[in-house]
Design an enzyme around this catalytic site. Sequence first.
Site, PDB file in Angstrom:
ATOM      1  N   TRP A  26       0.823  -1.222   0.000  1.00  0.00           N
ATOM      2  CA  TRP A  26       0.000   0.000   0.000  1.00  0.00           C
ATOM      3  C   TRP A  26       0.855   1.269   0.000  1.00  0.00           C
ATOM      4  CZ3 TRP A  26      -0.529  -3.991   3.509  1.00  0.00           C
ATOM      5  CH2 TRP A  26       0.134  -3.853   4.739  1.00  0.00           C
ATOM      6  N   GLU A  39      -5.806   0.953   5.459  1.00  0.00           N
ATOM      7  CA  GLU A  39      -6.084   1.453   6.807  1.00  0.00           C
ATOM      8  C   GLU A  39      -7.212   0.673   7.474  1.00  0.00           C
ATOM      9  OE1 GLU A  39      -4.455   3.471   8.714  1.00  0.00           O
ATOM     10  OE2 GLU A  39      -2.957   3.930   7.184  1.00  0.00           O
ATOM     11  N   LEU A  82      -9.453 -12.614   8.009  1.00  0.00           N
ATOM     12  CA  LEU A  82      -8.795 -11.401   8.499  1.00  0.00           C
ATOM     13  C   LEU A  82      -9.369 -10.954   9.837  1.00  0.00           C
ATOM     14  CD1 LEU A  82      -6.586  -9.395   7.692  1.00  0.00           C
ATOM     15  CD2 LEU A  82      -8.304  -8.060   6.472  1.00  0.00           C
ATOM     16  N   GLY A  83     -10.613 -11.356  10.119  1.00  0.00           N
ATOM     17  CA  GLY A  83     -11.235 -11.013  11.394  1.00  0.00           C
ATOM     18  C   GLY A  83     -11.917  -9.654  11.385  1.00  0.00           C
TER      19      GLY A  83
END
Length: 271
Positions: A26, A39, A82-83
Amino acid sequence: MDSQYRQFKNTVMEYYGEYGRHDLPWRKQQSPYHVTVSEMMLQQTQVDRVIPFFNNWMKQFPNWKRLAEAEQSDVLRAWKGLGYNSRALRLHKLAKLVTKEYAGRLPSDYDTLLKLPGVGPYTAGAIRAFAFNKYTPLIETNIRRIFIHHFFEGKPNISDTEIFEIINDIGEIENPRVWYAALMDYGSTLPKIIKYNPNTQSKHYSKQKKFDGSDRQIRGKILEMLLETKKVSKAKAFKKIGNEEERYQKIVDQLEKENFLKQTKKSLILR
């Protein structure tokens, strides 16, 4: 700039020059979309875990439009593992809003960003810094750690208000995109360097709750089942998870409220 602050800035930038994570995906393409996705993914999740998810996400949803047009189930499937799945829904909602209300262009104004789904004070400031190279005073866990170490050594119960006083004394930094990257890279490594985590001195410090057996784990298991079959009976789902039906029903009710699923008397259906 005060000599103490100048020395502090030099320390941070020297570390970044030698050890900075310049190859993070990123950071290679810092468009508003790339920055916002990163983010959102990095909220409460470590960098190393995020990297493969970010790369796969960009292959599936390379821009706001593609994400906005995607089915919610596909968005959740890409996020799987990823949760904190509610972040995926907020990002999906944000993409629809940016596409419809802002002609596919994320606004850079701080107050406008704060009104968008999933964007709080830190995220708004980070988007401004990394996507638009505009300065906003901000604190996150790595930044907090550095300021405590350099300016509050040995002092307990430090508030973010006290840290912001130092940040404001230092004043606006040119090229905030590089400055905040340097702060975060230095802060992430600092505990290994000094063999101590200064954030334990923070008023806002708390240990992460145990994941095993938590409501968050159960939410993930329910969604995982639905991503495989799209529809499952409550009896089958609850039996597979365990034997706390009343607790599981409350979790299902919350998932329905958050628009992950809908339920009938006997079934759960992925939205």
